[in-house]
Scaffold this motif. Structure first.
Motif, short mmCIF file in Angstrom:
data_model
loop_
_atom_site.label_atom_id
_atom_site.label_comp_id
_atom_site.label_asym_id
_atom_site.label_seq_id
_atom_site.Cartn_x
_atom_site.Cartn_y
_atom_site.Cartn_z
N PRO A 63 15.91 -12.28 11.19
CA PRO A 63 17.23 -12.46 10.59
C PRO A 63 17.28 -11.85 9.19
O PRO A 63 16.37 -12.04 8.39
N ASN B 278 21.81 -15.24 17.76
CA ASN B 278 21.30 -16.25 16.82
C ASN B 278 20.21 -17.06 17.51
O ASN B 278 20.30 -17.33 18.70
N GLU C 101 21.50 -7.95 13.44
CA GLU C 101 22.84 -8.32 13.91
C GLU C 101 23.03 -8.01 15.39
O GLU C 101 23.96 -8.49 16.02
#
Length: 74
Positions: free
Chosen positions: A35, A45, A41
């Motif tokens: 991250p 997550n 990106e």
């Protein structure tokens, strides 16, 4: 330059450069960004970056006279 294998074991793949004379690691870059690192990106997550694999399966190529190293993965 060397890379890792073991994607089936949940590793975080990397490529590293070693000093030819001493074997000391000069630099390391991971094939799956953590991250906040460039490219992170594009990953969902979570903690997938820790065990997502990304091993280097073939040897790299250095093109003399160019500042480019080419590496592939499976």
């Amino acid at each position: 330059m060397v890379g890792t294998s073991g994607g089936e074991f949940g590793i975080r793949g990397f490529v590293a450069a070693l000093d030819l004379n001493t074997g000391k690691e000069l630099w390391r870059t991971y094939t799956i960004p953590a991250p906040g690192e460039p490219g992170s990106e594009t990953w969902p997550n979570g903690d997938q970056w820790k065990t997502g694999g990304g091993p280097i399966w073939v040897y790299g190529k250095l093109r003399p006279g160019h500042e480019r190293r080419l590496l592939g993965n499976r």
